[in-house]
Design an enzyme around this catalytic site. Structure first.
Site, PDB file in Angstrom:
ATOM      1  CE1 TYR A 261     -16.094  11.518 -16.295  1.00 23.93           C
ATOM      2  CE2 TYR A 261     -15.655  11.550 -13.944  1.00 23.93           C
ATOM      3  CZ  TYR A 261     -15.987  10.854 -15.087  1.00 23.93           C
ATOM      4  OH  TYR A 261     -16.208   9.506 -15.033  1.00 23.93           O
TER       5      TYR A 261
ATOM      6  CE  LYS B  32     -12.120   8.069 -18.506  1.00 25.64           C
ATOM      7  NZ  LYS B  32     -12.462   9.313 -17.840  1.00 25.64           N
TER       8      LYS B  32
ATOM      9  CG  ASP C  92      -9.440  16.173 -14.924  1.00 18.91           C
ATOM     10  OD1 ASP C  92      -8.706  15.581 -15.733  1.00 18.91           O
ATOM     11  OD2 ASP C  92     -10.514  15.709 -14.509  1.00 18.91           O
TER      12      ASP C  92
ATOM     13  NE  ARG D  56      -2.838   0.459   3.397  1.00 18.33           N
ATOM     14  CZ  ARG D  56      -2.073   0.632   4.486  1.00 18.33           C
ATOM     15  NH1 ARG D  56      -1.295   1.697   4.587  1.00 18.33           N
ATOM     16  NH2 ARG D  56      -2.083  -0.249   5.464  1.00 18.33           N
TER      17      ARG D  56
HETATM   18  C1  LIG Z   1     -12.968   9.699 -16.559  1.00 16.27           C
HETATM   19  C2  LIG Z   1     -12.620  11.027 -16.013  1.00 16.27           C
HETATM   20  C3  LIG Z   1     -12.416  11.232 -14.630  1.00 16.27           C
HETATM   21  C4  LIG Z   1     -12.600  10.125 -13.609  1.00 16.27           C
HETATM   22  O1  LIG Z   1     -11.645   9.120 -13.758  1.00 16.27           O
HETATM   23  P1  LIG Z   1     -11.928   7.577 -13.405  1.00 16.27           P
HETATM   24  O2  LIG Z   1     -10.653   6.923 -13.790  1.00 16.27           O
HETATM   25  O3  LIG Z   1     -13.126   7.146 -14.220  1.00 16.27           O
HETATM   26  O4  LIG Z   1     -12.220   7.522 -11.934  1.00 16.27           O
HETATM   27  C5  LIG Z   1     -12.069  12.499 -14.205  1.00 16.27           C
HETATM   28  N1  LIG Z   1     -11.927  13.523 -15.081  1.00 16.27           N
HETATM   29  C6  LIG Z   1     -12.116  13.369 -16.408  1.00 16.27           C
HETATM   30  C7  LIG Z   1     -11.950  14.536 -17.314  1.00 16.27           C
HETATM   31  C8  LIG Z   1     -12.472  12.126 -16.920  1.00 16.27           C
HETATM   32  O5  LIG Z   1     -12.679  11.983 -18.241  1.00 16.27           O
END
Ligand SMILES: *Cc1c(COP(=O)(O)O)cnc(C)c1O
Length: 380
Positions: A98, A195, A170, A46
């Site tokens: 998001y 992504k 982000d 962890r």
């Molecule tokens: C998918 C996404 C998230 C969340 O990420 P997860 O891996 O699904 O928890 C946050 N911000 C953006 C812009 C995203 O496309």
């Protein structure tokens, strides 16, 4: 080291035990200690795991940062950032956000006394109007989802620095290949690694990167204390995925541009939202802070027909109907009934999420096949 070299080499060392060129999957929870307190830098997975550690230093290097931390999902990474705050603190965030980020802010953290304000950040002045003594964090997402709005990170950093407010970005949609927020002055960059960084739609993971030593201390303390870490197998898959990040994103951009122009010239299409168009709001900012415009595109239909939108998303064959984005394969989505269905229609309409809005994650297939697929779907 240049970016295209970093994706392959940064943080990666041959395995000291065997010489294996690829970082092994250290599928272990714990590590033998020679005697009390004498170990090789790892005590418990962890807290730290060699496969995860290699990925963390690789991603840190890609974002021009010193400290990286990986989590079980993008939302777990966001959770870590907000846990750095205290009750009474306030956060200013983009309104075109998001959905999952909005949900964790509103339904998890507000009950612990952290307050969130959502503003249209395309006009930076809206942020200044919302700042007070309690403001501790500005949360930016750019390009935004699904309207592809571009937010000027440098201008926001200037305002935030004066007031000693931290700025987090982000960077999921842009990827560090196209945009590096730490170089623009941001304090923390966050990724849904799920992504583009993973890139193959086979992993759910999140990451944070910072250059600030005290933020890094907090980040690792929370990562270890809350325990939302990712496993070694997933770390290995992302290490493998990242090696082609530059090539993939280059192709996403090329294909994105071709598809955007095809849509622009299609008489059945009304608006096309893609930051590469000169007419896109803040196109100049996009040119300044990004090295390309990406493969995410949204568009609306003439007459805003919901039925026609439903027909198109059901007819494409290469563009698969699914949530998520950033994989090698092309995806198509319908925000008003899928990702944004929980937002009241009036609210949705105000931010441009019309009934006919369709979102594409343009993959790295042959562009002419992708365009032919869309052409066929537009036919009655
Ligand atoms: C998918 C996404 C998230 C969340 O990420 P997860 O891996 O699904 O928890 C946050 N911000 C953006 C812009 C995203 O496309």
């Amino acid at each position: 080291m240049k970016f295209n070299t970093k994706v392959i080499h940064a943080g990666i060392h041959p395995d000291p035990a065997t010489g294996a060129i690829m970082t092994p999957i250290y599928q272990t929870s714990t590590y033998v200690q020679e005697e009390i307190g004498v170990h090789k830098g790892f005590e418990y997975s962890r807290t730290g795991n060699p496969t995860r550690a290699a990925l963390e230093s690789n991603l840190a290097a890609l974002e021009s940062g010193k400290y990286g931390a990986c989590f079980g999902s993008g939302l777990a990474a966001i959770d870590c950032v907000i846990k750095m705050l205290n009750p009474g603190d306030e956060v200013i965030s983009t309104n075109d956000l998001y959905g999952g980020s909005y949900r964790i802010f509103k339904t998890i953290f507000e009950k612990y006394g952290i307050n969130f304000h959502f503003v249209d950040m395309v006009d930076v002045q809206n942020i200044s109007n919302e700042i007070n003594d309690k403001t501790k964090l500005i949360w930016i997402e750019t390009p935004t989802n699904p309207m592809m709005n571009i937010i000027d990170v440098k201008s926001i950093v200037e305002i935030a620095k004066i007031k000693r407010i931290k700025v987090a970005v982000d960077n999921t949609f842009a990827t560090p290949y196209l945009q590096r927020p730490l170089e623009l002055g941001a304090d923390i960059v966050m990724h849904s690694v799920t992504k583009y960084l993973g890139g193959h739609s086979d992993v759910v993971m999140g990451a944070l990167v910072t250059n600030d030593e005290s933020l890094a201390e907090e980040m690792y303390r929370i990562q270890n204390s809350s325990g939302a870490v990712c496993g070694p197998m997933d770390s290995f898959l992302v290490l493998r995925g990242v090696k082609t990040l530059h090539l993939r994103v280059q192709r996403h951009c090329e294909n994105g541009e071709k598809v955007a122009h095809f849509l622009h010239n299609n008489p059945q299409v009304d608006q096309v939202y893609w930051p590469g168009f000169k007419t896109h709001p803040n196109h100049e900012v996009a040119k300044e802070q990004m090295n390309g415009f990406g493969g995410m595109i949204s568009f609306t239909l003439v007459g805003d027909s919901l039925d026609k939108a439903k027909s198109i998303v059901s007819k494409t064959k290469l563009f698969t109907l699914a949530e998520s984005l950033g994989g090698v394969e092309s995806l198509i989505g319908h925000p008003s009934t899928m990702t944004h269905a929980s937002i009241p229609r009036e609210e949705r309409m105000k931010s441009g999420v019309l009934d006919s809005l369709i979102r594409l994650s343009v993959g790295i297939e042959d562009a002419s096949d992708l365009i032919e697929d869309l052409e066929n779907a537009f036919k009655n």
